[in-house]
Design an enzyme around this catalytic site. Sequence first.
Site, PDB file in Angstrom:
ATOM      1  N   ILE A   1      -2.672  -4.191  -7.750  1.00  0.00           N
ATOM      2  CA  ILE A   1      -3.847  -4.249  -8.626  1.00  0.00           C
ATOM      3  C   ILE A   1      -4.836  -3.133  -8.239  1.00  0.00           C
ATOM      4  O   ILE A   1      -5.753  -2.808  -8.984  1.00  0.00           O
ATOM      5  CB  ILE A   1      -4.537  -5.642  -8.526  1.00  0.00           C
ATOM      6  CG1 ILE A   1      -5.396  -5.928  -9.763  1.00  0.00           C
ATOM      7  CG2 ILE A   1      -5.375  -5.774  -7.271  1.00  0.00           C
ATOM      8  CD1 ILE A   1      -4.644  -6.445 -10.955  1.00  0.00           C
ATOM      9  N   SER A   2      -4.636  -2.552  -7.069  1.00  0.00           N
ATOM     10  CA  SER A   2      -5.588  -1.578  -6.529  1.00  0.00           C
ATOM     11  C   SER A   2      -5.135  -0.144  -6.776  1.00  0.00           C
ATOM     12  O   SER A   2      -4.088   0.269  -6.282  1.00  0.00           O
ATOM     13  CB  SER A   2      -5.748  -1.832  -5.018  1.00  0.00           C
ATOM     14  OG  SER A   2      -6.078  -0.646  -4.329  1.00  0.00           O
TER      15      SER A   2
END
Length: 212
Positions: free
Chosen positions: A15-16
């Site tokens: 997600i990063s």
Amino acid sequence: VRMGRTVVELFYDVISPYSWLGFEVLCRYQHIWNIDLRFRPAFLGGIMQQTGNKPPAMLPKRAEYLLKDIKRMAKYYQVPIKISGDVFQRIFQTSSLAAMRFITAIDMTKPEYLEPLSREFWIRFWSQHEDISQPENILTVARQAGLSSELSQKVLEMISSPTVKDRLRQTTDEAMKYGAFGMPAVVAHYNGEPHLFFGSDRLELLGSVIGE
């Protein structure tokens, strides 16, 4: 013969976007530096919650800067992150828990797929702006990474098993024991001690500390 390789652990979550940058750069450096790179899939949501960290984009001025920063970093490192205006809403509305459990299960069963699989999750979410939280999306990503449909199905079933859940939780806890409060967290084991570097913009400093 090159003497003892420095073990470098990369704690990351798909997600990063900064994790993707750090991942690609370390994937390149592992062929040049005397390091033994270890991928450590962990859960960013758990780290944020337990350390009381807040998503940087919650501060409007910082959100504005991050959009530019990620674009510049993506261009500089030649990583195909495409930033959309609603990127922060997308992050807030997406849970990466199932994806990170799936990646963890692959790490436990077929680690040779760990690198291509992780990359495909980033590509799907960050280049193609597609969902990565639903089982059918996860299977698509697995197919793109070269997993057979049997293996993908088997691994998908594993994500609800206590073994996989515990392993992801342990890895996440380990990152925090090293002092991580966000992602990516890079830990170099040098001169008998762990050195934590946060983010993807400290890699030249990492190189300098380990004598590269």
